[in-house]
Design an enzyme around this catalytic site. Structure first.
Site, PDB file in Angstrom:
ATOM      1  N   ASP A 158      -6.273  -1.797  -0.116  1.00 46.57           N
ATOM      2  CA  ASP A 158      -5.212  -0.861   0.257  1.00 46.57           C
ATOM      3  C   ASP A 158      -4.916  -0.977   1.759  1.00 46.57           C
ATOM      4  O   ASP A 158      -5.618  -1.692   2.487  1.00 46.57           O
ATOM      5  CB  ASP A 158      -5.661   0.572  -0.115  1.00 46.57           C
ATOM      6  CG  ASP A 158      -4.483   1.440  -0.517  1.00 46.57           C
ATOM      7  OD1 ASP A 158      -3.344   1.141  -0.112  1.00 46.57           O
ATOM      8  OD2 ASP A 158      -4.702   2.442  -1.232  1.00 46.57           O
ATOM      9  N   GLU A 191      -1.736  -4.750  -0.788  1.00 48.02           N
ATOM     10  CA  GLU A 191      -0.598  -3.838  -0.624  1.00 48.02           C
ATOM     11  C   GLU A 191       0.112  -4.146   0.703  1.00 48.02           C
ATOM     12  O   GLU A 191       0.833  -3.317   1.249  1.00 48.02           O
ATOM     13  CB  GLU A 191      -1.046  -2.373  -0.702  1.00 48.02           C
ATOM     14  CG  GLU A 191      -1.734  -2.037  -2.011  1.00 48.02           C
ATOM     15  CD  GLU A 191      -1.722  -0.562  -2.379  1.00 48.02           C
ATOM     16  OE1 GLU A 191      -0.808   0.169  -1.955  1.00 48.02           O
ATOM     17  OE2 GLU A 191      -2.647  -0.149  -3.100  1.00 48.02           O
ATOM     18  N   TRP A 192      -0.116  -5.325   1.188  1.00 45.32           N
ATOM     19  CA  TRP A 192       0.391  -5.795   2.479  1.00 45.32           C
ATOM     20  C   TRP A 192       1.885  -5.550   2.680  1.00 45.32           C
ATOM     21  O   TRP A 192       2.274  -4.851   3.634  1.00 45.32           O
ATOM     22  CB  TRP A 192      -0.048  -7.254   2.582  1.00 45.32           C
ATOM     23  CG  TRP A 192       0.452  -8.115   3.683  1.00 45.32           C
ATOM     24  CD1 TRP A 192       1.354  -7.809   4.665  1.00 45.32           C
ATOM     25  CD2 TRP A 192       0.046  -9.472   3.905  1.00 45.32           C
ATOM     26  NE1 TRP A 192       1.535  -8.897   5.475  1.00 45.32           N
ATOM     27  CE2 TRP A 192       0.753  -9.918   5.030  1.00 45.32           C
ATOM     28  CE3 TRP A 192      -0.843 -10.336   3.278  1.00 45.32           C
ATOM     29  CZ2 TRP A 192       0.592 -11.219   5.533  1.00 45.32           C
ATOM     30  CZ3 TRP A 192      -0.996 -11.619   3.773  1.00 45.32           C
ATOM     31  CH2 TRP A 192      -0.287 -12.049   4.890  1.00 45.32           C
ATOM     32  N   PRO A 193       2.771  -6.065   1.791  1.00 46.68           N
ATOM     33  CA  PRO A 193       4.205  -5.851   2.074  1.00 46.68           C
ATOM     34  C   PRO A 193       4.627  -4.391   2.016  1.00 46.68           C
ATOM     35  O   PRO A 193       5.551  -3.986   2.731  1.00 46.68           O
ATOM     36  CB  PRO A 193       4.928  -6.676   1.003  1.00 46.68           C
ATOM     37  CG  PRO A 193       3.910  -7.037  -0.014  1.00 46.68           C
ATOM     38  CD  PRO A 193       2.567  -6.934   0.611  1.00 46.68           C
ATOM     39  N   LEU A 194       3.955  -3.587   1.215  1.00 46.57           N
ATOM     40  CA  LEU A 194       4.292  -2.157   1.167  1.00 46.57           C
ATOM     41  C   LEU A 194       4.088  -1.512   2.536  1.00 46.57           C
ATOM     42  O   LEU A 194       4.927  -0.757   3.018  1.00 46.57           O
ATOM     43  CB  LEU A 194       3.421  -1.458   0.103  1.00 46.57           C
ATOM     44  CG  LEU A 194       3.381   0.071   0.137  1.00 46.57           C
ATOM     45  CD1 LEU A 194       4.754   0.665  -0.127  1.00 46.57           C
ATOM     46  CD2 LEU A 194       2.398   0.593  -0.917  1.00 46.57           C
ATOM     47  N   TYR A 195       2.980  -1.843   3.188  1.00 50.13           N
ATOM     48  CA  TYR A 195       2.674  -1.219   4.481  1.00 50.13           C
ATOM     49  C   TYR A 195       3.354  -1.913   5.658  1.00 50.13           C
ATOM     50  O   TYR A 195       3.576  -1.292   6.700  1.00 50.13           O
ATOM     51  CB  TYR A 195       1.153  -1.175   4.701  1.00 50.13           C
ATOM     52  CG  TYR A 195       0.465  -0.165   3.803  1.00 50.13           C
ATOM     53  CD1 TYR A 195       0.351   1.169   4.178  1.00 50.13           C
ATOM     54  CD2 TYR A 195      -0.043  -0.539   2.554  1.00 50.13           C
ATOM     55  CE1 TYR A 195      -0.242   2.104   3.351  1.00 50.13           C
ATOM     56  CE2 TYR A 195      -0.652   0.392   1.721  1.00 50.13           C
ATOM     57  CZ  TYR A 195      -0.747   1.708   2.127  1.00 50.13           C
ATOM     58  OH  TYR A 195      -1.338   2.638   1.300  1.00 50.13           O
ATOM     59  N   ASP A 219       3.720   4.434  -4.632  1.00 52.26           N
ATOM     60  CA  ASP A 219       2.882   4.650  -5.826  1.00 52.26           C
ATOM     61  C   ASP A 219       3.687   5.145  -7.020  1.00 52.26           C
ATOM     62  O   ASP A 219       4.534   6.038  -6.892  1.00 52.26           O
ATOM     63  CB  ASP A 219       1.811   5.712  -5.520  1.00 52.26           C
ATOM     64  CG  ASP A 219       0.795   5.206  -4.510  1.00 52.26           C
ATOM     65  OD1 ASP A 219       0.944   4.069  -4.020  1.00 52.26           O
ATOM     66  OD2 ASP A 219      -0.144   5.966  -4.225  1.00 52.26           O
TER      67      ASP A 219
HETATM   68  C1  GLA Z   1      -2.715   4.305  -2.268  1.00 53.98           C
HETATM   69  C2  GLA Z   1      -2.443   3.240  -3.317  1.00 53.98           C
HETATM   70  C3  GLA Z   1      -2.719   3.804  -4.705  1.00 53.98           C
HETATM   71  C4  GLA Z   1      -4.144   4.304  -4.779  1.00 53.98           C
HETATM   72  C5  GLA Z   1      -4.403   5.321  -3.685  1.00 53.98           C
HETATM   73  C6  GLA Z   1      -5.874   5.689  -3.599  1.00 53.98           C
HETATM   74  O1  GLA Z   1      -1.805   5.359  -2.331  1.00 53.98           O
HETATM   75  O2  GLA Z   1      -1.134   2.768  -3.228  1.00 53.98           O
HETATM   76  O3  GLA Z   1      -2.483   2.824  -5.702  1.00 53.98           O
HETATM   77  O4  GLA Z   1      -5.022   3.213  -4.693  1.00 53.98           O
HETATM   78  O5  GLA Z   1      -4.024   4.803  -2.409  1.00 53.98           O
HETATM   79  O6  GLA Z   1      -6.137   6.585  -2.567  1.00 53.98           O
END
Ligand code: GLA
Length: 454
Positions: A158, A191-195, A219
């Site tokens: 994450d 989750e690199w590109p999301l952040y 999410d």
């Molecule tokens: C982020 C991620 C979710 C989940 C939560 C856990 O929001 O995008 O998929 O893993 O963290 O805290």
């Protein structure tokens, strides 16, 4: 026109860069992930059945085998956030919460492996996980080695609590290399590109070299508005997302929430169909102990899973938006195509949508003819169509009709064949079936006679 041709070429092209070289995720990963359904429930005193504990993962692993999930491809039992103790061990290594994971992660990995499944775990590139447990920042090598020692098979990494954009990007890269250095095959879910998107347009060529899949968008929640927003966002960015996907690296639109509380039956069908079109990793976040036979049947539908797992590995895209209807398509191996027709109208009853087959498969899906099977909401052979047939589907509000088109390959037939027509009552060029779209398997036998297979 130029823009359209460019879009088509972009969407049909292969991934622009080689994938992470760990031999994993050659098709989208399939498994189970607790986050959407069980969130960060750590109250094992009040809610022992649903808290994040080794018992929960063991139960899911057992059910994945006994209820047929493993047989259809769901393989990874994954841990998400909230598995950690509040502090690391004195030597800096990670520790699972001793009350909720009394046997430890190594033991859980053995248990999961003994069932023929794989274990996934969760950590974060920053100083804390999103739920506030110790993150991996400053400990990448130690944590990668700990996961390998425990026998972990997947890491969801994450992106909360990172210092700055540089350390976020470097952290994602570093962890990929650290996992690789352990020598254990560990699938790397980022989750690199999301952040990073708020700071810079993601460089998917680079991301693909380090990650097996990557979250792009926020999410998922257990609601239609959430599924809808993921689809809309994905379509709006498809020119950059679609070419990034391919064997070894996939866009991840987040978990399947089928079998929970928020989606109607038709919306569950839509999620399953569109996640197949998008070549999405299929991580169910539901309670396998309590799931309706209908949702289970949908999640275990082998025809849909086969589309999702198609070895060609090309992600589909939204072909058109026509008032309340959306048509999506995905190229498949053996000259086949998957086509999804989604009805976005949230009022009224089932609506008919008619469109020409000439629009499908970049104009080639039904050349010279194709056999169409409806996969969802129920399986039905629709029959034989030519490249100029009119295709009609009936789609429920917020539902989807998923089709598979199988083209006839012209080179299988003799060269003197110049065209193809439906043959009814043994009369060549009788287009009556084309007109009413009622081609049957009898017509196929006739067509094959006319085409004289070599
Ligand atoms: C982020 C991620 C979710 C989940 C939560 C856990 O929001 O995008 O998929 O893993 O963290 O805290």
């Amino acid at each position: 026109m130029f823009a359209f041709v460019t879009l088509v070429l972009v969407l049909l092209g292969g991934p622009g860069a080689s994938a992470l070289d760990n031999g994993l995720a050659l098709t989208p990963t399939m498994g189970w992930l607790p986050w959407e359904r069980f969130t960060c429930n750590v109250d094992c005193l009040e809610d022992p059945e649903n808290c994040i504990s080794e018992q929960l993962f063991m139960q899911m692993a057992e059910l994945m085998v006994s209820e047929g999930w493993k047989d259809v491809g769901y393989e990874y039992v994954c841990i998400d956030d909230c598995w950690l103790a509040s502090k690391r061990n004195k030597d800096g290594t990670l520790k699972a919460d001793p009350k909720r994971f009394p046997s430890g992660i190594g033991h859980l990995a053995n248990f999961v492996h003994s069932r023929g499944l794989k274990l996934g775990i969760y950590q974060d590139v920053g100083t804390l996980t999103c739920a506030g447990y110790p993150g991996s920042f400053g400990y990448y090598d130690i944590d990668a080695q700990t996961f390998a020692d425990w026998g972990v098979d997947l890491l969801k990494f994450d992106g909360c609590y990172y210092k700055d954009i540089e350390s976020l990007v470097e952290g994602y890269k570093y962890m990929s290399i650290a996992l690789n250095r352990t020598g254990r095959s560990i699938l790397y879910s980022c989750e690199w590109p999301l952040y990073s998107r708020p700071f810079q347009e993601p460089n998917y060529t680079e991301i693909r070299q380090y990650c097996n899949h990557w979250r792009n968008y926020g999410d998922i929640l257990d609601s239609w508005s959430s599924v809808k927003s993921i689809l809309a966002w994905t379509a709006s960015k498809q020119e950059s997302l679609v070419p990034a996907a391919g064997p070894g690296g996939w866009n991840d639109p987040d978990m399947l929430v089928i079998g929970n509380f928020g989606l109607s039956w038709d919306q569950q069908v839509t999620q399953m169909a569109l996640w197949a079109i998008m070549a999405a990793p299929l991580f169910m976040s539901n309670d396998l102990r309590h799931i309706s036979p209908r949702s289970k049947g949908l999640l275990q539908n082998k025809d849909v899973i086969a589309i999702n797992q198609d070895p060609l590995g090309k992600q589909g895209y939204r072909l058109r938006k026509d008032k309340n209807f959306e048509v999506w398509e995905r190229p498949l191996s053996n000259l086949a195509w998957a086509v999804a027709v989604l009805n976005q109208k949230e009022i009224g009853g089932p609506q008919k949508y008619a469109f020409s087959t000439s629009a499908l498969g970049q104009g080639l899906g039904c050349v010279p003819a194709c056999f169409i099977t409806q996969i969802l909401p129920v399986k039905e052979e629709l029959g034989l169509y030519t490249w100029i047939s009119l295709l009609k589907v009936l789609v429920n509000p917020t539902g989807t009709v998923l089709l598979k088109l199988q083209a006839y390959q012209p080179d299988e037939y003799s060269s003197h064949t110049t065209g193809v027509g439906f043959v009814s009552n043994n009369d060549t060029n009788d287009y009556s079936d084309y007109d009413d779209n009622n081609a049957t398997s009898d017509d196929i036998i006739s067509i094959i006679t006319v085409l004289e297979p070599l």
